[in-house]
Write a protein that holds these residues in place. Structure first.
Motif, PDB file in Angstrom:
ATOM      1  N   ASP A  27       0.852  -1.197   0.000  1.00 39.41           N
ATOM      2  CA  ASP A  27       0.000   0.000   0.000  1.00 39.41           C
ATOM      3  C   ASP A  27       0.887   1.246   0.000  1.00 39.41           C
ATOM      4  OD1 ASP A  27      -1.775   2.141   0.628  1.00 39.41           O
ATOM      5  OD2 ASP A  27      -3.139   0.736   1.605  1.00 39.41           O
ATOM      6  N   ARG A  28       0.750   2.082  -1.020  1.00 38.52           N
ATOM      7  CA  ARG A  28       1.544   3.307  -1.107  1.00 38.52           C
ATOM      8  C   ARG A  28       1.308   4.211   0.090  1.00 38.52           C
ATOM      9  NH1 ARG A  28       0.588   8.567  -3.188  1.00 38.52           N
ATOM     10  NH2 ARG A  28       2.480   9.587  -4.017  1.00 38.52           N
ATOM     11  N   ASN A  29       0.099   4.209   0.652  1.00 39.66           N
ATOM     12  CA  ASN A  29      -0.175   5.040   1.827  1.00 39.66           C
ATOM     13  C   ASN A  29       0.742   4.684   2.987  1.00 39.66           C
ATOM     14  OD1 ASN A  29      -2.326   6.639   0.792  1.00 39.66           O
ATOM     15  ND2 ASN A  29      -3.741   4.924   1.068  1.00 39.66           N
ATOM     16  N   ARG A  42       4.267   6.082   2.128  1.00 37.89           N
ATOM     17  CA  ARG A  42       4.291   7.540   2.293  1.00 37.89           C
ATOM     18  C   ARG A  42       4.265   7.914   3.772  1.00 37.89           C
ATOM     19  NH1 ARG A  42       5.582  11.477   0.384  1.00 37.89           N
ATOM     20  NH2 ARG A  42       3.756  12.775   0.063  1.00 37.89           N
ATOM     21  N   ALA A  43       3.470   7.207   4.563  1.00 39.87           N
ATOM     22  CA  ALA A  43       3.396   7.503   5.994  1.00 39.87           C
ATOM     23  C   ALA A  43       4.742   7.273   6.664  1.00 39.87           C
ATOM     24  CB  ALA A  43       2.314   6.639   6.648  1.00 39.87           C
ATOM     25  N   GLN A  83      -0.166  13.814   9.493  1.00 40.20           N
ATOM     26  CA  GLN A  83      -0.419  13.381   8.112  1.00 40.20           C
ATOM     27  C   GLN A  83      -0.163  11.879   7.956  1.00 40.20           C
ATOM     28  OE1 GLN A  83       1.228  15.875   4.907  1.00 40.20           O
ATOM     29  NE2 GLN A  83       1.831  17.344   6.494  1.00 40.20           N
ATOM     30  N   LEU A 120      -2.711   8.785   6.693  1.00 38.71           N
ATOM     31  CA  LEU A 120      -2.376   7.828   5.643  1.00 38.71           C
ATOM     32  C   LEU A 120      -2.454   6.390   6.150  1.00 38.71           C
ATOM     33  CD1 LEU A 120       0.645   9.683   4.001  1.00 38.71           C
ATOM     34  CD2 LEU A 120      -1.572   9.259   2.946  1.00 38.71           C
ATOM     35  N   MET A 121      -2.010   6.175   7.376  1.00 35.64           N
ATOM     36  CA  MET A 121      -2.083   4.829   7.940  1.00 35.64           C
ATOM     37  C   MET A 121      -3.536   4.406   8.138  1.00 35.64           C
ATOM     38  SD  MET A 121       0.952   3.652   8.020  1.00 35.64           S
ATOM     39  CE  MET A 121       0.596   2.147   8.932  1.00 35.64           C
ATOM     40  N   GLU A 122      -4.367   5.331   8.526  1.00 36.46           N
ATOM     41  CA  GLU A 122      -5.789   5.013   8.675  1.00 36.46           C
ATOM     42  C   GLU A 122      -6.388   4.656   7.320  1.00 36.46           C
ATOM     43  OE1 GLU A 122      -9.897   6.932  10.569  1.00 36.46           O
ATOM     44  OE2 GLU A 122      -7.970   7.971  10.768  1.00 36.46           O
ATOM     45  N   ALA A 123      -5.995   5.378   6.277  1.00 36.92           N
ATOM     46  CA  ALA A 123      -6.466   5.058   4.931  1.00 36.92           C
ATOM     47  C   ALA A 123      -6.018   3.668   4.494  1.00 36.92           C
ATOM     48  CB  ALA A 123      -5.976   6.108   3.938  1.00 36.92           C
ATOM     49  N   ALA A 124      -4.887   3.224   5.042  1.00 36.19           N
ATOM     50  CA  ALA A 124      -4.368   1.892   4.723  1.00 36.19           C
ATOM     51  C   ALA A 124      -4.960   0.812   5.630  1.00 36.19           C
ATOM     52  CB  ALA A 124      -2.845   1.879   4.838  1.00 36.19           C
TER      53      ALA A 124
END
Length: 617
Positions: free
Chosen positions: A334-336, A339-340, A419, A423-427
């Protein structure tokens, strides 16, 4: 279009023997070198390279250091051992490059090459005076035999590349070799790839039964200026000048190879090496520690003016260094997540507090104005990206090329941490009561960061601490060099500090670094694979001019920066060197080389004075 400074010959059916070289009425180019995008700087009658001192004295020893160990002297056995540093020094290539041009290759073991405009084949006219270090002559049979060895026993990625490239290879006579290329192989880079082939002794390999892919201490004779002098396994290597070197007067060699010997001292770590340098156990050091450069050069040899400390320009392309994610691991898909994790690295604080403000932050895989993607895509770069739009996210076209995140002056930038949590939550990860991030199944994000250099602790540890503050269950595991080499060769890691080596002119090698077919190759530590990059790489290898190649590279740079599989860190853009004050170098050092093992030399009077003063151990 011709990419050379040579003559053009039209071979016809009436020329008989020339039918071996060309079809009827094919325009054939004959030259002493090639540059596939530009004119050669040096003509066929040049006497020496512009950046060397043709009157440089020859003699003495340069000694350098390295960390770790070695267990064999076969540079091709990288998958079954750790070769000694510079263990290919005794082998020369058919053609060689210079340090003041991009993409030029000149005949070394050949006198001239011939090839048609479509690059469907190439002929090398070999020098007839080349000898191996055992005194035997080099002939076309050695070139062909080496090519066969490389096809059968070199690294898997090299084998695959050369088999896909070369359809037929043959010795036309004792000093003429012809390579015919596969029609479906990319045209660009064909000549330089076979021109870069090393040449080894057929007789030695047949007599000994040695293999190219086996670990061994015994080395085959080479045609190079240096040969193995002595080996102390794991501790020291000495290469000595071949007193009967065939090529000392060849123009491209004049003013180069100015030492009688090159000594390499091995140390357990960089700290031990630095102490040895201060004591005069070796004489030339390239510094890569900002801590040392800023604070540690105050030892007696400096105070006595025995050691020179110098900062020299570096026009080479910096390696694309950073914290590499092993994309072979499901946790990094997962790119998120990637990035995180990247947001927790603080370049600003690290550079100012740990690196004395000496570095710049790397943005691009090609940190150079000619090849670096910037702003929104436009022109030819945009056209190329449009051709692979089906594989790309919309952001590639609507957002500027991804730049490293900005960080504040505190070690933990709380804005970036917020931020990162988003992103981790989105993942699919949320913070639990114990402070750890967990997915929907309650699993933590477990990561091992693998490293071997103790000197990197001070830079990596704050990053590890920030990741723990984020909620990552991360372990920093520093292992010994042999274990590190074994694990990285087997791609057995989660994260590590590593790099990609790129060039100012890219060709066929770009697929070995970034192609899906070679995603497990040693040159692709992250195991990166992208359908878009695979397609764009075809434009690189097929480019008919530098601008086309550069546009394709910028498109690839833009895609890979968006994919974010390596956290970009720092680069210097300078050479930090320290050496005992007996070495000298040309006033006009070239843009793309430092050359301390090549075209520097020793001032014998200065060397004698230092020896008399007791500077060396």
């Amino acid at each position: 279009m011709h990419w050379f400074a040579g003559s053009v010959v039209v071979f016809g059916a009436l020329f008989g023997a020339d039918a071996l070289r060309a079809d009827s009425h094919v325009t054939v180019i004959e030259s002493h070198g090639i540059n596939e995008y530009d004119a050669l700087k040096y003509g066929p009658d040049f006497t020496h390279l512009d950046y060397v001192n043709p009157e440089a004295p020859i003699g003495g020893e340069i000694s350098i250091s390295t960390s770790g160990t070695f267990d064999n002297m076969n540079p091709f056995a990288t998958l079954s051992g750790t070769p000694g540093l510079m263990s290919s020094i005794m082998y020369e290539r058919l053609m060689t490059s210079t340090d003041d041009e991009v993409g030029s290759e000149y005949c070394l073991l050949c006198t001239t090459i011939e090839y048609p405009e479509d690059h469907s084949w190439v002929i090398f006219h070999l020098r007839e005076d080349v000898k191996f270090s055992d005194g035997t002559p080099m002939t076309a049979a050695d070139v062909i035999y080496t090519h066969e060895l490389l096809r059968e026993q070199s690294t898997p990625s090299y084998r695959a590349g050369i088999v896909q490239l070369v359809d037929k290879y043959e010795a036309l006579d004792d000093y003429t070799v012809k390579f015919t290329f596969n029609a479906d192989a990319p045209e660009r880079g064909r000549l330089s790839q076979v021109g870069g082939q090393l040449v080894m002794s057929k007789a030695w390999f047949e007599e000994t039964g040695a293999r190219l892919d086996e670990s061994r201490m015994e080395t085959s004779p080479g045609t190079g200026e240096y040969m193995v002098g002595s080996i102390d396994p794991g501790r020291q290597l000495i290469y000595t000048r071949n007193p009967d070197y065939w090529g000392a007067e060849v123009p491209i060699n004049v003013g180069r190879g100015n030492y009688d010997s090159i000594r390499i001292e091995y140390f357990a770590d960089t700290s031990a090496a630095f102490e040895a340098f201060k004591a005069g156990e070796f004489t030339f050091r390239r510094e890569n520690s900002s801590l040392n450069w800023a604070t540690a050069y105050d030892f007696p040899a400096i105070e006595k003016n025995w050691v020179v400390r110098d900062t020299l320009d570096d026009g080479t392309l910096p390696a694309a260094t950073g914290f590499v994610f092993n994309l072979r691991r499901e946790k990094f898909q997962d790119r998120n997540v990637r990035r995180a994790l990247g947001l927790m690295y603080n370049f600003t604080w690290t550079n100012e507090n740990l690196q004395y403000g000496l570095f710049q932050q790397r943005e691009s895989f090609w940190e150079n104005d000619r090849l670096k993607a910037e702003g929104l895509p436009e022109g030819r770069e945009l056209e190329l990206l449009e051709s692979v739009r089906e594989f790309l996210p919309t952001e590639i076209f609507t957002e500027e090329a991804l730049l490293p995140h900005q960080s504040g002056e505190r070690a933990l930038d709380r804005n970036n941490m917020r931020q990162a949590l988003v992103l981790m939550e989105a993942a699919g990860y949320t913070s639990s009561d114990d402070g750890l991030l967990r997915d929907a199944n309650g699993n933590t994000l477990d990561i091992e960061f693998l490293e071997t250099r103790q000197s990197f602790d001070r830079v990596i540890t704050p990053y590890i601490d920030n990741l723990r503050r984020l909620g990552v269950n991360i372990t920093y595991n520093r292992v010994d060099p042999s274990q590190y080499q074994a694990r990285t060769q087997e791609n057995d890691f989660d994260m590590m500090f590593s790099y990609y080596s790129n060039g100012l002119q890219e060709g066929r090698g770009i697929t070995q670094k970034f192609g899906c077919e070679d995603k497990d190759d040693v040159f692709n530590p992250a195991g990166y694979c992208s359908e878009a990059v695979d397609e764009l790489a075809n434009f690189v290898t097929a480019a008919q001019d530098y601008d086309e190649m550069a546009a394709a590279v910028r498109a690839i740079d833009r895609v890979m920066r968006y994919d974010y599989y390596i956290v970009p860190v720092w680069y210097l853009g300078k050479n930090w060197v320290a050496y005992y004050d007996m070495y000298e170098y040309p006033n006009n050092l070239p843009e793309f080389g430092l050359g301390y093992l090549d075209y520097w030399w020793i001032n014998p009077e200065k060397a004698e004075a230092l020896t008399a003063a007791g500077a060396f151990q």
